[in-house]
Design an enzyme around this catalytic site. Structure first.
Site, PDB file in Angstrom:
ATOM      1  N   GLY A  18       0.998  -1.087  -0.042  1.00 53.29           N
ATOM      2  CA  GLY A  18      -0.057   0.015  -0.063  1.00 53.29           C
ATOM      3  C   GLY A  18       0.984   1.210  -0.100  1.00 53.29           C
ATOM      4  O   GLY A  18       1.939   1.203  -0.049  1.00 53.29           O
ATOM      5  N   GLY A  19       0.245   2.354   0.098  1.00 50.32           N
ATOM      6  CA  GLY A  19       0.928   3.638   0.285  1.00 50.32           C
ATOM      7  C   GLY A  19       1.967   3.953   1.351  1.00 50.32           C
ATOM      8  O   GLY A  19       2.892   4.589   1.137  1.00 50.32           O
ATOM      9  N   GLY A  21       3.328   1.060   2.981  1.00 51.58           N
ATOM     10  CA  GLY A  21       4.258  -0.244   3.313  1.00 51.58           C
ATOM     11  C   GLY A  21       3.789  -1.405   2.752  1.00 51.58           C
ATOM     12  O   GLY A  21       3.018  -1.286   1.704  1.00 51.58           O
ATOM     13  N   VAL A  23       3.197  -6.184   3.083  1.00 50.82           N
ATOM     14  CA  VAL A  23       2.777  -7.145   4.245  1.00 50.82           C
ATOM     15  C   VAL A  23       3.299  -8.195   3.323  1.00 50.82           C
ATOM     16  O   VAL A  23       3.247  -8.668   2.090  1.00 50.82           O
ATOM     17  CB  VAL A  23       1.262  -7.481   4.310  1.00 50.82           C
ATOM     18  CG1 VAL A  23       1.114  -8.552   5.181  1.00 50.82           C
ATOM     19  CG2 VAL A  23       0.797  -6.346   5.076  1.00 50.82           C
ATOM     20  N   LYS A  38       4.058  -7.181   8.999  1.00 56.09           N
ATOM     21  CA  LYS A  38       3.475  -5.882   8.239  1.00 56.09           C
ATOM     22  C   LYS A  38       4.584  -4.592   8.638  1.00 56.09           C
ATOM     23  O   LYS A  38       4.829  -4.381   9.588  1.00 56.09           O
ATOM     24  CB  LYS A  38       2.353  -5.555   9.019  1.00 56.09           C
ATOM     25  CG  LYS A  38       1.439  -4.388   8.410  1.00 56.09           C
ATOM     26  CD  LYS A  38       0.179  -4.361   9.059  1.00 56.09           C
ATOM     27  CE  LYS A  38      -0.793  -3.055   8.797  1.00 56.09           C
ATOM     28  NZ  LYS A  38      -1.973  -3.052   9.257  1.00 56.09           N
ATOM     29  N   ASP A 130     -14.234  -1.018  13.999  1.00 52.67           N
ATOM     30  CA  ASP A 130     -14.281  -0.942  12.610  1.00 52.67           C
ATOM     31  C   ASP A 130     -14.600  -2.358  12.127  1.00 52.67           C
ATOM     32  O   ASP A 130     -13.908  -2.998  11.179  1.00 52.67           O
ATOM     33  CB  ASP A 130     -12.720  -0.605  12.160  1.00 52.67           C
ATOM     34  CG  ASP A 130     -12.987  -0.338  10.385  1.00 52.67           C
ATOM     35  OD1 ASP A 130     -13.922   0.041  10.028  1.00 52.67           O
ATOM     36  OD2 ASP A 130     -11.641  -0.294   9.784  1.00 52.67           O
TER      37      ASP A 130
END
Length: 521
Positions: A18-19, A21, A23, A38, A130
């Protein structure tokens, strides 16, 4: 700047990026245990680093079979990383996307597992905030896992954080989050599992907010006997919801037993497992080839999952190694269990390729003894029959029957417009009512099969692809389909992605080794 790795682990493959980092799937250098790591790079801004620390702190407080388990937080000049356990599972979002709705027992099973995981967090003083389908991973045994504590807070803290479709009214108002906040979100997801739609239809943020704050709970779309459960869990006033996630579990179990019987959860987990099987190509550990018999890699209800940066991914954690998690001064020790292994034929049991001929079976070919022959099946079944050496017999039911293997393809798995032919269901025995091609091989030749019992299930290789493997002990019947004391073992290899089913009702010698050497086109 080159990407760094946590000392003591070797990277196997990247699972997501992702932006901020990435995984990866990695293995412990000494124990061989697969883990998910991660990473956040050193150049990440201070707020991102703090969110990483916060997630670790929240997750590190919770230990429960239905919650992802933290192993370690690592921070140095190269960056910051979270080392976690994971499971060979599929996000609930993918299951819903594929199947649209779940059977009520399956949806109740997801809700129960999630509530138990949330209760463990609440008992540790943590509110998830969440809960949504993307943060629920379902492994091959049908038991759900809760992931991603990135916006979790201590009970009593509050803000507008969350995913709009599942946010409780108090979240929309920026009020303190409590266990009732998570109960609301979990009930929203249960509603989606049952109905195939979110409680309040998509729209702009203001419309979604208005729905959660002011619109009555649309229970009319829910089965009647489950409506009170949904209405309670999604009450606008937190005080009108169940006192706790644990209390809601008790209500759920009462309703489920009354409505669907005492074995509702067993059937629910079986249905969920079937949903995962249909998406086997998304099982990351299997795809990485780390699920091996005798090795560390395993799949279990006790393992956890990871949240990728920008994606959700699951990989199975392995073995019996003990990992110590140290977060915020707290230390927890986790002992992974050893579940059913993923099997491959051992090198010593794979005999050399026989001399003879190549049989092309659509998407793959095998090298078989010279005496074997293949014919294409006619009619709606599709696929191929492979005749093997053996004595044929004549019956009143189907004429001459000979030892054979069937390779059934897409047309049989999803028969067009033919309701009397059912698609493959991995956890059920076959019988003539669902399998017109069924043969009962013991002599005297009998045309029907009665009840069956699952003897073995595992994963094995067909060439370089992974198949589900099942062995069923089947009972034969007489010519009136009355069961008799005659049994045989039916062997099945199913490749979900390729939609190919291989059936052997004759215990053909060497077949497993021949299939292990298959060549795919």
């Amino acid at each position: 700047m080159s990407e760094w790795s946590v000392s003591g682990f070797s990277e196997v493959r990247e699972l997501g990026r992702g932006g901020q980092g990435r995984v990866v799937l990695a293995r412990h250098a000494r124990a061989g245990t697969p883990v998910a790591i991660k990473y956040l790079p050193a150049e990440a801004d201070p707020d991102s680093r703090e969110r990483f620390r916060h997630e670790s702190q929240m997750l590190g407080r919770v230990t429960h079979p239905h919650v992802a388990r933290l192993y370690r937080l690592v921070e140095n000049d190269n960056g910051i990383a979270i080392v976690m356990e994971a499971v060979n599972g599929v996000p609930l979002t993918k299951i819903l996307s594929h199947h649209r709705t779940l059977e009520p027992e399956a949806a109740l099973t997801v809700l129960k597992g999630s509530l138990l995981g949330l209760a463990a967090a609440h008992n540790a003083g943590v509110v998830h905030r969440d809960y949504k389908p993307a943060n629920v991973i379902v492994p091959a045994d049908g038991r759900s896992k809760l992931i991603d504590f990135g916006v979790a807070v201590y009970s009593g803290e509050g803000s507008f954080a969350g995913t709009p479709y599942y946010m409780a009214p108090e979240q929309w108002r920026g009020e303190p989050a409590t266990p009732a906040t998570d109960v609301y979100a979990a009930t929203c997801v249960f509603y989606e599992c049952i109905t195939g739609q979110r409680p309040y239809p998509p729209g702009d943020r203001a419309a979604i907010r208005a729905g959660h704050l002011n619109t009555p709970v649309p229970v009319e779309h829910v089965p009647e006997k489950l409506r009170e459960l949904v209405a309670r869990g999604m009450a606008k006033d937190p005080a009108e919801r169940p006192d706790s996630a644990e209390a809601f579990v008790e209500e759920l179990e009462d309703v489920a037993r009354t409505t669907y019987g005492v074995d509702w959860e067993t059937r629910g987990m079986r249905a969920l497992a079937g949903g995962v099987v249909a998406l086997a190509a998304l099982l990351p550990l299997t795809a990485a080839g780390l699920a091996s018999a005798g090795g560390a890699a395993t799949t279990t209800a006790s393992t956890g999952v990871i949240a990728a940066l920008g994606t959700k991914a699951g990989v199975a954690v392995a073995g019996t190694a003990v990992a110590t998690a140290t977060v915020g001064g707290g230390v927890g020790v986790y002992q992974a269990t050893r579940p059913e292994p993923v099997e491959r034929p051992a090198a010593s049991t794979v005999s050399p390729s026989p001399p003879g001929k190549r049989l092309d079976l659509g998407d793959f070919s095998i090298t078989t003894p010279l005496t074997w022959r293949v014919t294409r099946m006619r009619g709606e079944l599709g696929g191929y029959e492979i005749r093997v050496p053996g004595t044929c017999s004549r019956t009143e039911y189907r004429g001459e029957l000979c030892p054979e293997i069937k390779v059934l393809g897409r047309q049989w798995i999803n028969p067009p417009g033919d309701a009397h032919i059912e698609s493959y269901q991995p956890d059920y025995e076959w019988h003539p009512g669902t399998d017109p091609s069924h043969d009962c091989p013991p002599r005297p030749m009998l045309p029907a099969a009665g009840q069956g019992r699952l003897l073995k299930k595992s994963f094995v290789k067909v060439g370089d692809r992974t198949a589900e493997y099942r062995e069923w002990r089947m009972q034969c019947g007489d010519f009136t389909a009355r069961p008799v004391n005659v049994f045989f073992v039916q062997r099945l290899w199913y490749l979900p992605t390729s939609r190919i089913l291989i059936v052997d009702e004759w215990d053909t010698p060497g077949l497993a080794q021949i299939l292990a050497r298959a060549q795919w086109t």
